[in-house]
Design a protein around this motif. Sequence first.
Motif, PDB file in Angstrom:
ATOM      1  N   ARG A 301      54.179  67.974  47.587  1.00 30.99           N
ATOM      2  CA  ARG A 301      55.342  68.706  47.054  1.00 30.99           C
ATOM      3  C   ARG A 301      55.889  68.062  45.782  1.00 30.99           C
ATOM      4  O   ARG A 301      56.956  68.438  45.300  1.00 30.99           O
ATOM      5  CB  ARG A 301      56.427  68.803  48.130  1.00 30.99           C
ATOM      6  CG  ARG A 301      55.962  69.676  49.274  1.00 30.99           C
ATOM      7  CD  ARG A 301      57.026  70.002  50.295  1.00 30.99           C
ATOM      8  NE  ARG A 301      56.446  70.846  51.335  1.00 30.99           N
ATOM      9  CZ  ARG A 301      57.060  71.200  52.447  1.00 30.99           C
ATOM     10  NH1 ARG A 301      58.288  70.784  52.683  1.00 30.99           N
ATOM     11  NH2 ARG A 301      56.448  71.973  53.322  1.00 30.99           N
ATOM     12  N   SER A 302      55.182  67.093  45.244  1.00 33.30           N
ATOM     13  CA  SER A 302      55.646  66.437  44.017  1.00 33.30           C
ATOM     14  C   SER A 302      55.386  67.372  42.828  1.00 33.30           C
ATOM     15  O   SER A 302      54.551  68.272  42.905  1.00 33.30           O
ATOM     16  CB  SER A 302      54.903  65.116  43.819  1.00 33.30           C
ATOM     17  OG  SER A 302      53.573  65.399  43.422  1.00 33.30           O
ATOM     18  N   PRO A 303      56.070  67.140  41.700  1.00 33.87           N
ATOM     19  CA  PRO A 303      55.849  68.009  40.528  1.00 33.87           C
ATOM     20  C   PRO A 303      54.550  67.694  39.785  1.00 33.87           C
ATOM     21  O   PRO A 303      54.258  68.317  38.772  1.00 33.87           O
ATOM     22  CB  PRO A 303      57.064  67.705  39.640  1.00 33.87           C
ATOM     23  CG  PRO A 303      57.620  66.423  40.109  1.00 33.87           C
ATOM     24  CD  PRO A 303      57.155  66.171  41.499  1.00 33.87           C
ATOM     25  N   LEU A 304      53.744  66.778  40.281  1.00 36.51           N
ATOM     26  CA  LEU A 304      52.494  66.417  39.600  1.00 36.51           C
ATOM     27  C   LEU A 304      51.498  67.576  39.610  1.00 36.51           C
ATOM     28  O   LEU A 304      51.595  68.483  40.451  1.00 36.51           O
ATOM     29  CB  LEU A 304      51.843  65.230  40.334  1.00 36.51           C
ATOM     30  CG  LEU A 304      52.603  63.912  40.302  1.00 36.51           C
ATOM     31  CD1 LEU A 304      51.962  62.930  41.272  1.00 36.51           C
ATOM     32  CD2 LEU A 304      52.631  63.356  38.883  1.00 36.51           C
ATOM     33  N   SER A 305      50.516  67.515  38.718  1.00 36.75           N
ATOM     34  CA  SER A 305      49.452  68.530  38.726  1.00 36.75           C
ATOM     35  C   SER A 305      48.646  68.371  40.019  1.00 36.75           C
ATOM     36  O   SER A 305      48.640  67.284  40.631  1.00 36.75           O
ATOM     37  CB  SER A 305      48.522  68.324  37.528  1.00 36.75           C
ATOM     38  OG  SER A 305      47.774  67.139  37.732  1.00 36.75           O
ATOM     39  N   HIS A 306      47.920  69.426  40.382  1.00 37.22           N
ATOM     40  CA  HIS A 306      47.107  69.332  41.599  1.00 37.22           C
ATOM     41  C   HIS A 306      46.050  68.246  41.467  1.00 37.22           C
ATOM     42  O   HIS A 306      45.716  67.564  42.435  1.00 37.22           O
ATOM     43  CB  HIS A 306      46.463  70.685  41.905  1.00 37.22           C
ATOM     44  CG  HIS A 306      47.447  71.670  42.450  1.00 37.22           C
ATOM     45  ND1 HIS A 306      47.114  72.970  42.754  1.00 37.22           N
ATOM     46  CD2 HIS A 306      48.758  71.543  42.751  1.00 37.22           C
ATOM     47  CE1 HIS A 306      48.181  73.600  43.228  1.00 37.22           C
ATOM     48  NE2 HIS A 306      49.198  72.752  43.222  1.00 37.22           N
ATOM     49  N   ALA A 307      45.531  68.049  40.267  1.00 37.12           N
ATOM     50  CA  ALA A 307      44.508  67.011  40.067  1.00 37.12           C
ATOM     51  C   ALA A 307      45.117  65.620  40.297  1.00 37.12           C
ATOM     52  O   ALA A 307      44.514  64.769  40.967  1.00 37.12           O
ATOM     53  CB  ALA A 307      43.930  67.111  38.657  1.00 37.12           C
ATOM     54  N   ASP A 308      46.321  65.409  39.773  1.00 35.77           N
ATOM     55  CA  ASP A 308      46.968  64.098  39.979  1.00 35.77           C
ATOM     56  C   ASP A 308      47.341  63.914  41.456  1.00 35.77           C
ATOM     57  O   ASP A 308      47.219  62.824  42.013  1.00 35.77           O
ATOM     58  CB  ASP A 308      48.212  63.970  39.097  1.00 35.77           C
ATOM     59  CG  ASP A 308      47.826  63.749  37.641  1.00 35.77           C
ATOM     60  OD1 ASP A 308      46.645  63.408  37.385  1.00 35.77           O
ATOM     61  OD2 ASP A 308      48.684  63.949  36.762  1.00 35.77           O
ATOM     62  N   GLN A 309      47.783  64.998  42.065  1.00 35.38           N
ATOM     63  CA  GLN A 309      48.089  64.908  43.508  1.00 35.38           C
ATOM     64  C   GLN A 309      46.838  64.511  44.284  1.00 35.38           C
ATOM     65  O   GLN A 309      46.889  63.694  45.199  1.00 35.38           O
ATOM     66  CB  GLN A 309      48.594  66.259  44.028  1.00 35.38           C
ATOM     67  CG  GLN A 309      49.984  66.619  43.580  1.00 35.38           C
ATOM     68  CD  GLN A 309      50.427  67.956  44.176  1.00 35.38           C
ATOM     69  OE1 GLN A 309      49.685  68.588  44.930  1.00 35.38           O
ATOM     70  NE2 GLN A 309      51.631  68.377  43.839  1.00 35.38           N
ATOM     71  N   ALA A 310      45.709  65.113  43.898  1.00 32.18           N
ATOM     72  CA  ALA A 310      44.457  64.829  44.625  1.00 32.18           C
ATOM     73  C   ALA A 310      44.123  63.339  44.560  1.00 32.18           C
ATOM     74  O   ALA A 310      43.696  62.738  45.555  1.00 32.18           O
ATOM     75  CB  ALA A 310      43.315  65.662  44.053  1.00 32.18           C
ATOM     76  N   HIS A 311      44.355  62.722  43.405  1.00 32.08           N
ATOM     77  CA  HIS A 311      44.083  61.285  43.302  1.00 32.08           C
ATOM     78  C   HIS A 311      45.022  60.477  44.198  1.00 32.08           C
ATOM     79  O   HIS A 311      44.588  59.535  44.866  1.00 32.08           O
ATOM     80  CB  HIS A 311      44.213  60.828  41.843  1.00 32.08           C
ATOM     81  CG  HIS A 311      42.964  61.080  41.066  1.00 32.08           C
ATOM     82  ND1 HIS A 311      42.787  62.188  40.275  1.00 32.08           N
ATOM     83  CD2 HIS A 311      41.810  60.377  40.996  1.00 32.08           C
ATOM     84  CE1 HIS A 311      41.583  62.162  39.741  1.00 32.08           C
ATOM     85  NE2 HIS A 311      40.963  61.076  40.165  1.00 32.08           N
ATOM     86  N   LEU A 312      46.289  60.883  44.225  1.00 35.89           N
ATOM     87  CA  LEU A 312      47.235  60.153  45.083  1.00 35.89           C
ATOM     88  C   LEU A 312      46.905  60.363  46.565  1.00 35.89           C
ATOM     89  O   LEU A 312      46.992  59.443  47.376  1.00 35.89           O
ATOM     90  CB  LEU A 312      48.671  60.612  44.809  1.00 35.89           C
ATOM     91  CG  LEU A 312      49.271  60.179  43.464  1.00 35.89           C
ATOM     92  CD1 LEU A 312      50.710  60.647  43.351  1.00 35.89           C
ATOM     93  CD2 LEU A 312      49.219  58.659  43.322  1.00 35.89           C
ATOM     94  N   LEU A 313      46.497  61.590  46.890  1.00 32.36           N
ATOM     95  CA  LEU A 313      46.126  61.868  48.295  1.00 32.36           C
ATOM     96  C   LEU A 313      44.930  61.004  48.683  1.00 32.36           C
ATOM     97  O   LEU A 313      44.884  60.422  49.772  1.00 32.36           O
ATOM     98  CB  LEU A 313      45.783  63.345  48.482  1.00 32.36           C
ATOM     99  CG  LEU A 313      46.958  64.327  48.409  1.00 32.36           C
ATOM    100  CD1 LEU A 313      46.455  65.768  48.316  1.00 32.36           C
ATOM    101  CD2 LEU A 313      47.875  64.170  49.623  1.00 32.36           C
ATOM    102  N   SER A 314      43.988  60.919  47.768  1.00 28.18           N
ATOM    103  CA  SER A 314      42.788  60.143  48.057  1.00 28.18           C
ATOM    104  C   SER A 314      43.140  58.664  48.280  1.00 28.18           C
ATOM    105  O   SER A 314      42.620  58.008  49.191  1.00 28.18           O
ATOM    106  CB  SER A 314      41.806  60.312  46.884  1.00 28.18           C
ATOM    107  OG  SER A 314      40.583  59.731  47.200  1.00 28.18           O
ATOM    108  N   SER A 315      44.056  58.154  47.452  1.00 27.32           N
ATOM    109  CA  SER A 315      44.476  56.749  47.632  1.00 27.32           C
ATOM    110  C   SER A 315      45.214  56.577  48.958  1.00 27.32           C
ATOM    111  O   SER A 315      45.064  55.560  49.638  1.00 27.32           O
ATOM    112  CB  SER A 315      45.409  56.310  46.497  1.00 27.32           C
ATOM    113  OG  SER A 315      44.733  56.392  45.286  1.00 27.32           O
TER     114      SER A 315
END
Length: 347
Positions: A301-315
Amino acid sequence: MDSQNITRRLVDRFDREVNYLRISLTERCNFRCVYCMPAQGDPFSSNPELLDWDEITRAVAVFAARGVKKIRLTGGEPLVRADVPELVAKLKALDGIEHVALTSNGFLLPRYAEPLAEAGLDSLNLSIDSLDPKRFREITRHGTLERVLEGMAATKKAGVTNIKLNAVVVRGLNDDEVEDLVRFAASQDVILRFIEVMPIGQDTVWGKNGRDACVSARELRERLGKSWDMSADRTRYGAGPARYWRLLGEGLPSDGATVGIISAVTECFCENCNRLRMTATGGLRACLADDHEIDLREILRSPLSHADQAHLLSSAIDKSLGDKKERHSFDLEAGGVTFKSMNAIGG
Ligand code: SAM
Ligand code: SF4
């Protein structure tokens, strides 16, 4: 963030590969099983707090990129949320996802079996702890056996034939039905798995009766061995926590019946654990019996792009994997090892 992070396979400190994610869709349930939830229920999360289908799908896409192939939708009762077939279809469309399964109490299956099958549901685990309608009601507090059996028939008719029955065996409650449940499952051509009752949650049958509530895998094997010829079915080993047995003899089809035993309490199988869990509010848990969670919803739900979210999710997935303990620590004398009940974790 290195771009490889998002494609690396998930292997934990104990060399266990994770390829399976269990997702709780809701903490709510139309039943109140005595081993799972307190009679009055729990304070449930509000609807806006639950991940929606788009959020779940985006999270699962990252798990899939990291090697997760199988998803199980559970709860609570997953079918109390509207449009579960829509979610099944979305998950089935993701690259890398090979199997989408559902665990359900079956009450709403007469309504949803067809749309679930059309959406591509691969398999169903259905909970049936008793074949006596009155006792079924006592155990589930709200359930109706007839309706659940209708749900099973509707699911088969709709074309989902990979069905397993789950039966939690509680001493003094349904342990006299072990043999009847075996015969019933064989007559329905489905595989039955007996589950040892686990000390999860705070106000369940375990809290009241302590470890006496648990009928051990060993007792179950002894019981089954008295009624039938029994041999280990190794063809099914390795696919999950159950150990399977082939039974031959009276009251069973001539080629016998397969029965699984899930011995989480007395014969820990953690060395083969292949799973992570995501709660309905996006908490990533490394183990059923460990209340520590990483908040994926915050990222989704963060304002980040989906690509940036994907990196954070992966971490975040790496972090959870790094925290995954070697084995659970059920304290058999305690009332329950987790703060959350099974319905809130996603059993
Ligand atoms: N409502 C669905 C159902 O009952 O199948 C899905 C959720 S339920 C939590 C998933 C599974 O967990 C069911 O097979 C249920 O019997 C099992 N379960 C719940 N509480 C348990 C406990 N304390 N020990 C062992 N199994 C439990
Ligand atoms: Fe509901 Fe399933 Fe828990 Fe029973 S075991 S109360 S059906 S979530």
